[in-house]
Design an enzyme around this catalytic site. Structure first.
Site, mmCIF file in Angstrom:
data_model
loop_
_atom_site.group_PDB
_atom_site.id
_atom_site.type_symbol
_atom_site.label_atom_id
_atom_site.label_comp_id
_atom_site.label_asym_id
_atom_site.label_seq_id
_atom_site.Cartn_x
_atom_site.Cartn_y
_atom_site.Cartn_z
ATOM 1 N N CYS A 7 0.872 -1.191 0.000
ATOM 2 C CA CYS A 7 0.000 0.000 0.000
ATOM 3 C C CYS A 7 0.899 1.228 0.000
ATOM 4 O O CYS A 7 2.095 1.119 -0.287
ATOM 5 C CB CYS A 7 -0.970 -0.023 1.185
ATOM 6 S SG CYS A 7 -0.190 0.059 2.811
ATOM 7 N N ARG A 13 -3.287 -0.539 5.496
ATOM 8 C CA ARG A 13 -3.878 -1.640 4.727
ATOM 9 C C ARG A 13 -2.964 -2.833 4.555
ATOM 10 O O ARG A 13 -3.377 -3.980 4.815
ATOM 11 C CB ARG A 13 -4.320 -1.119 3.348
ATOM 12 C CG ARG A 13 -5.460 -0.118 3.434
ATOM 13 C CD ARG A 13 -5.643 0.632 2.127
ATOM 14 N NE ARG A 13 -4.511 1.508 1.851
ATOM 15 C CZ ARG A 13 -4.337 2.198 0.740
ATOM 16 N NH1 ARG A 13 -5.242 2.095 -0.225
ATOM 17 N NH2 ARG A 13 -3.295 2.985 0.585
ATOM 18 N N ASP A 122 -8.159 3.634 1.366
ATOM 19 C CA ASP A 122 -7.194 4.143 2.341
ATOM 20 C C ASP A 122 -7.966 4.711 3.546
ATOM 21 O O ASP A 122 -8.725 5.667 3.391
ATOM 22 C CB ASP A 122 -6.376 5.239 1.633
ATOM 23 C CG ASP A 122 -5.379 5.913 2.541
ATOM 24 O OD1 ASP A 122 -5.347 5.604 3.752
ATOM 25 O OD2 ASP A 122 -4.634 6.755 2.022
HETATM 26 P P1 4NP Z 1 -1.763 2.915 4.054
HETATM 27 O O1 4NP Z 1 -2.404 4.284 4.604
HETATM 28 O O2 4NP Z 1 -1.247 3.217 2.668
HETATM 29 O O3 4NP Z 1 -2.914 1.972 4.060
HETATM 30 O O4 4NP Z 1 -0.651 2.550 5.033
HETATM 31 C C1 4NP Z 1 -1.732 5.504 4.636
HETATM 32 C C2 4NP Z 1 -0.900 5.809 5.697
HETATM 33 C C3 4NP Z 1 -0.264 7.022 5.748
HETATM 34 C C4 4NP Z 1 -0.467 7.941 4.722
HETATM 35 C C5 4NP Z 1 -1.287 7.642 3.659
HETATM 36 C C6 4NP Z 1 -1.918 6.406 3.607
HETATM 37 N N1 4NP Z 1 0.188 9.201 4.796
HETATM 38 O O5 4NP Z 1 -0.161 10.085 3.969
HETATM 39 O O6 4NP Z 1 1.055 9.430 5.658
#
Ligand code: 4NP
Length: 152
Positions: A7, A13, A122
């Protein structure tokens, strides 16, 4: 067989996918291990997001992974690299060292039973429902992914 879930941040995720898939694969007696990685290195070295860990824990999954960015050798080391959304999929395709690796890249939605959904959303900037939804989608997709691997 080794699977890498991918991800953006590797704190919501894909760590949940890793924990849920490994839990279900163990239950099924399947000799597969899953790891996870982020397209970005923004959260490298961090545990999974506290909200994601708590939601997973309430549903029976212990998330232990530490965030790390995708590295080029992942395309050699893993049999499948599975993207949570289309942006992750496009980024994986762009980072593949050569075209021979492209067939290893799949989308988690390929394994959804309910085709009304087309990605794992997300949850980072949303409320608690988003984290529950991530678990719902990943439980279903993990079960179908296990069946897919058993048929290989
Ligand atoms: P992930 O979620 O891709 O599911 O781990 C996110 C975690 C952090 C960020 C974006 C998506 N961020 O912008 O820091």
């Amino acid at each position: 067989m080794k699977i890498l879930f991918v991800c953006l941040g590797n704190i919501c995720r894909s760590p949940a996918a890793e924990g849920i898939f490994n839990h279900k694969a163990r239950e099924a007696g399947l000799p597969v291990s899953a790891d996870s990685a982020g397209i970005s290195a923004w959260h490298a070295g961090e545990k999974a997001d506290r909200r994601m860990r708590q939601t997973a824990k309430n549903r029976g999954y212990d998330l232990t992974s530490i965030s790390r960015p995708l590295i080029s050798s992942d395309f050699e080391d893993f049999d499948y690299l599975i993207a949570m959304d289309d942006q992750n999929y496009d980024d994986l395709q762009a980072k593949a060292p050569d075209s021979g690796h492209l067939k290893k890249i799949l989308r988690m939605r390929d394994f959804f039973s309910d085709k009304r959904f087309d990605h794992v959303p997300d949850p980072y900037n949303g409320g608690s429902k988003g984290f529950e939804m991530v678990i719902d989608l990943l439980e279903d997709a993990s079960e179908n992914l296990i069946q897919f691997i058993q048929k290989q």
